[in-house]
Enzyme design. Sequence first.
Site, PDB file in Angstrom:
ATOM      1  N   THR A 172       0.872  -1.209   0.096  1.00  0.00           N
ATOM      2  CA  THR A 172      -0.053   0.037   0.098  1.00  0.00           C
ATOM      3  C   THR A 172       0.696   1.367   0.279  1.00  0.00           C
ATOM      4  O   THR A 172       2.071   1.169   0.408  1.00  0.00           O
ATOM      5  CB  THR A 172      -0.716  -0.116   1.296  1.00  0.00           C
ATOM      6  OG1 THR A 172       0.150  -0.076   2.379  1.00  0.00           O
ATOM      7  CG2 THR A 172      -1.581  -1.311   1.133  1.00  0.00           C
ATOM      8  N   GLU A 231      -5.979  -3.082  -1.646  1.00  0.00           N
ATOM      9  CA  GLU A 231      -6.242  -4.458  -0.941  1.00  0.00           C
ATOM     10  C   GLU A 231      -7.552  -5.206  -1.422  1.00  0.00           C
ATOM     11  O   GLU A 231      -7.795  -6.256  -1.068  1.00  0.00           O
ATOM     12  CB  GLU A 231      -6.762  -3.924   0.536  1.00  0.00           C
ATOM     13  CG  GLU A 231      -5.817  -3.621   1.549  1.00  0.00           C
ATOM     14  CD  GLU A 231      -5.621  -2.071   1.332  1.00  0.00           C
ATOM     15  OE1 GLU A 231      -5.835  -1.500   0.341  1.00  0.00           O
ATOM     16  OE2 GLU A 231      -4.860  -1.574   2.173  1.00  0.00           O
ATOM     17  N   LYS A 283     -14.640  17.612  10.400  1.00  0.00           N
ATOM     18  CA  LYS A 283     -15.613  17.340  11.570  1.00  0.00           C
ATOM     19  C   LYS A 283     -16.097  18.740  12.063  1.00  0.00           C
ATOM     20  O   LYS A 283     -15.097  19.522  12.531  1.00  0.00           O
ATOM     21  CB  LYS A 283     -15.066  16.524  12.469  1.00  0.00           C
ATOM     22  CG  LYS A 283     -15.297  15.153  12.122  1.00  0.00           C
ATOM     23  CD  LYS A 283     -14.279  14.223  12.600  1.00  0.00           C
ATOM     24  CE  LYS A 283     -14.172  12.991  11.958  1.00  0.00           C
ATOM     25  NZ  LYS A 283     -12.862  12.588  11.291  1.00  0.00           N
ATOM     26  N   TRP A 316     -20.608  15.884   9.871  1.00  0.00           N
ATOM     27  CA  TRP A 316     -19.353  15.608   8.836  1.00  0.00           C
ATOM     28  C   TRP A 316     -19.475  16.186   7.635  1.00  0.00           C
ATOM     29  O   TRP A 316     -20.562  16.342   7.047  1.00  0.00           O
ATOM     30  CB  TRP A 316     -19.279  14.115   8.270  1.00  0.00           C
ATOM     31  CG  TRP A 316     -18.527  13.340   9.594  1.00  0.00           C
ATOM     32  CD1 TRP A 316     -18.353  13.701  10.902  1.00  0.00           C
ATOM     33  CD2 TRP A 316     -18.483  11.868   9.593  1.00  0.00           C
ATOM     34  NE1 TRP A 316     -18.001  12.419  11.589  1.00  0.00           N
ATOM     35  CE2 TRP A 316     -17.792  11.436  10.783  1.00  0.00           C
ATOM     36  CE3 TRP A 316     -18.547  11.037   8.580  1.00  0.00           C
ATOM     37  CZ2 TRP A 316     -17.720  10.200  11.025  1.00  0.00           C
ATOM     38  CZ3 TRP A 316     -18.267   9.637   8.733  1.00  0.00           C
ATOM     39  CH2 TRP A 316     -17.622   9.110   9.925  1.00  0.00           C
TER      40      TRP A 316
HETATM   41  P1  AMP Z   1      -4.891   2.620  -3.284  1.00  0.00           P
HETATM   42  O1  AMP Z   1      -4.856   1.408  -2.547  1.00  0.00           O
HETATM   43  O2  AMP Z   1      -3.514   3.309  -3.347  1.00  0.00           O
HETATM   44  O3  AMP Z   1      -5.257   2.420  -4.790  1.00  0.00           O
HETATM   45  O4  AMP Z   1      -5.668   3.568  -2.898  1.00  0.00           O
HETATM   46  C1  AMP Z   1      -7.176   3.124  -2.595  1.00  0.00           C
HETATM   47  C2  AMP Z   1      -7.971   4.427  -1.988  1.00  0.00           C
HETATM   48  O5  AMP Z   1      -8.094   5.308  -3.121  1.00  0.00           O
HETATM   49  C3  AMP Z   1      -9.503   4.139  -1.761  1.00  0.00           C
HETATM   50  O6  AMP Z   1      -9.766   3.504  -0.566  1.00  0.00           O
HETATM   51  C4  AMP Z   1     -10.082   5.554  -2.061  1.00  0.00           C
HETATM   52  O7  AMP Z   1      -9.888   6.017  -0.646  1.00  0.00           O
HETATM   53  C5  AMP Z   1      -9.220   6.043  -2.998  1.00  0.00           C
HETATM   54  N1  AMP Z   1     -10.309   5.831  -4.120  1.00  0.00           N
HETATM   55  C6  AMP Z   1      -9.955   4.906  -5.243  1.00  0.00           C
HETATM   56  N2  AMP Z   1     -10.713   5.128  -6.270  1.00  0.00           N
HETATM   57  C7  AMP Z   1     -11.370   6.276  -5.939  1.00  0.00           C
HETATM   58  C8  AMP Z   1     -12.404   6.760  -6.712  1.00  0.00           C
HETATM   59  N3  AMP Z   1     -13.073   6.591  -7.715  1.00  0.00           N
HETATM   60  N4  AMP Z   1     -13.160   8.072  -5.844  1.00  0.00           N
HETATM   61  C9  AMP Z   1     -12.784   8.469  -4.728  1.00  0.00           C
HETATM   62  N5  AMP Z   1     -11.692   7.810  -3.963  1.00  0.00           N
HETATM   63  C10 AMP Z   1     -11.148   6.649  -4.659  1.00  0.00           C
END
Ligand code: AMP
Length: 550
Positions: free
Chosen positions: A194, A339, A447, A452
């Site tokens: 990650t 994940e 917040k 929120w």
């Molecule tokens: P990663 O593991 O680096 O791909 O990050 C995943 C996170 O990116 C998710 O838990 C979201 O918070 C954010 N994310 C992914 N796709 C979107 C989307 N289309 N809109 C908003 N947030 C997104």
Amino acid sequence: MTEFPKSPLMGQMMSQPLLISSIIKHADRYYGSNEIVSRRVEGDIHRYTYRDCHKRSRQMANALGGLGVKIGDRVATLAWNGYRHLELYYAISGSGAVMHTINPRLHPEQIAYIANHAEDMYLFFDMTFLPLVEAFAAHCKTVKGFIAMCDKDRMPAESKIPNLMCYEELLEKNSDQYEWPLFDENSASSLCYTSGTTGNPKGALYSHRSTVLHSYASAMPDALNVSARDSVLPVVPMFHVNAWGLPYSVPLTGAKLVFPGPALDGKSVYELFEQEKVTFSAGVPTVWLGLLTYVGQNNLKFSTFKRTVIGGSACPPAMMKTFRQQYGVEVVHAWGMTEMSPLGTAGTLQSHHMDLPEEKKQAILEKQGHAIYGVDMKIVGDDGKELPWDGKTYGNLLVKGPWIISSYFKNEAGDVLQDGWFPTGDVATIDADGYMQITDRSKDVIKSGGEWIGTIDLENIAMAHPAVQQAACIGVFHPKWDERPLLVVVKKPGAEVTKEELIKFYEGKIAKWWTPDDVTFVDALPIGATGKVLKNRIREQFKEYRLPTT
Ligand code: AMP
């Protein structure tokens, strides 16, 4: 792994493990002459076919065996999107070892941490990253050798990297006579860490089964919708959640693959789109900004580009509109995470939406979309109770499915599941039709007075203003309300807008108390290793900021 009861009457179908090698075998046998085109690190364009790719992957599998790599061993890559990287995807996982893609945009110390944590045995790298590898190689405790992904004549005359080998030389020495081994489909196939904006990165360890199932599901019409008639250019890097699975789902369908290599600027990507008749692409919003700016400034059009999947962070509705209305490119808004392999939802319409007015359709498409088959989701309150699917109530988003993590590599962070569900850390609504909309990352929510405020909505409104290139909203301290929104804006080149004009722009578009208390202008927003805006960095930058309303 959870065990399930067996029926006294078992089905009588062949038992064949779902293995990644079966994808490249299929691509060779049924789409053997379909092309893979790559812009190389060397600067030129390289072309070959799925048949060639399969042959060289088998040679590389023999080479790995010769280096002593065995089933379950981790082999790392530090590379752009290109044909050699694809060969490694199949050679490493196909032979039973674990493909560990490392994000080269991370700090050298973080890369060494990841390589040591994964206990990588070998590390392959593109020549662009030679100085980077030189910076961390000595700190990698388990790596027995480093392989430069280049021809013999491009090898550095001298280097401090221990046991440095040449990719093409390794291939040359090995035969293409190789039978992909059969093993349990639950064996580990690949490993992605990650992005780790807080704390150390954690590893998501995929299996052959999870990868093949994700590839099937993500190719479906209401997800990526890739077919043998497409020409697909993955802009999303192969080091970011396996380029959202495209190196598997595209060969599975037989579509042409086009790799942009290191050249991700608007001009280079546009030229490749045109030359290679690209029909479909995928990437995070920040890369599309570069492409749209270049196309707009030069008054260009797309000849064949028809559809793109945008995800990784929220796609601003203004960007969707520009793609659709100005260029006739359909945008599918998708959501997922490392994940989740990564695909969870994709936004497309259903037949009962077809007669809705345009703006209603657009509002549905702006959401992050519908769960693809295989993914189940729910929203819960802080007490863990499930919340209604009414499109208004927001809560913590939880997911489950066969390509969703059950624990991190080496059990970092311990038990992560809540009653069998994975907590995503995102806050979302789900409507009666099953469309999910992310309000925010729970860490980013503002917040204010016990309520929120979702920052994505506030940013989307700002980005619809003609003078705004990019916007990020953060909560800053307020003595009465705890936090209030501050909007941080990058203006479009040559455009002018004032703070007051932007605040007025929110009128009628949002509940009044959501309106940002203040606006500040910056030259650029901090962007992380996967192309996303780093909110924690902005919060750090403005931690002493005092709002005019305090
Ligand atoms: P990663 O593991 O680096 O791909 O990050 C995943 C996170 O990116 C998710 O838990 C979201 O918070 C954010 N994310 C992914 N796709 C979107 C989307 N289309 N809109 C908003 N947030 C997104």
